[in-house]
Scaffold this motif. Structure first.
Motif: not given
Length: 147
Positions: A99-106, A109-116, A126-133
């Motif tokens: 699973v890959r997660a990110a927050i995208v703006s314009e 990627a402005i926030w991202t996390a390590d792949d799980i 259930d990957v629980k909470a993914i903490t983005l940085r």
């Protein structure tokens, strides 16, 4: 004898034509559900969107994600839950999934996390909470995450 044979033939035809209900457990095995949440710890710019993907390795160049969920984050507070389900036949038995997660703006990627890495042999993961940085300002334009 003819009457017994006719009864057997009719009974066999009636049994074959009657739909058989599938147990719920079989339906659960036909799908895999990935769920969890994403968290971050700062205000987001307007128009920000979360993109959560299920991808596989080895990845082919330009290969699409196995599953994607996009969430408009306007007015939402951390944590934000996500969940997607897909049919098991769409998965490759020899691949490792993550699973890959990110927050995208314009388009960045402005926030991202390590792949799980996830075990897709289970019916629900259930990957629980993914903490983005926060991504450093020098980050490249995001090409791999869909818009």
């Amino acid at each position: 004898m003819l009457r017994v044979s006719l009864s057997i033939i009719l009974l066999a035809g009636w049994t074959a034509a009657t739909p058989v209900a599938r147990p719920a457990a079989v339906d659960q095995l036909d799908k895999v559900t990935i769920k969890g949440s994403i968290t971050w710890d700062a205000a987001l710019p307007a128009g920000s969107r979360a993109v959560i993907e299920l991808r596989h390795q080895p990845a082919l160049p330009d290969a699409p994600a196995a599953a994607v969920q996009r969430i408009d984050l306007e007015g939402k507070q951390s944590p934000v839950p996500f969940e997607f389900s897909l049919e098991r036949y769409k998965l490759s038995g020899s691949a490792t999934y993550y699973v890959r997660a990110a927050i995208v703006s314009e388009k960045r990627a402005i926030w991202t996390a390590d792949d799980i890495t996830v075990d897709v042999t289970q019916s629900t993961v259930d990957v629980k909470a993914i903490t983005l940085r926060a991504v450093k300002a020098s980050a490249q334009v995001l090409d791999s995450m869909p818009r």
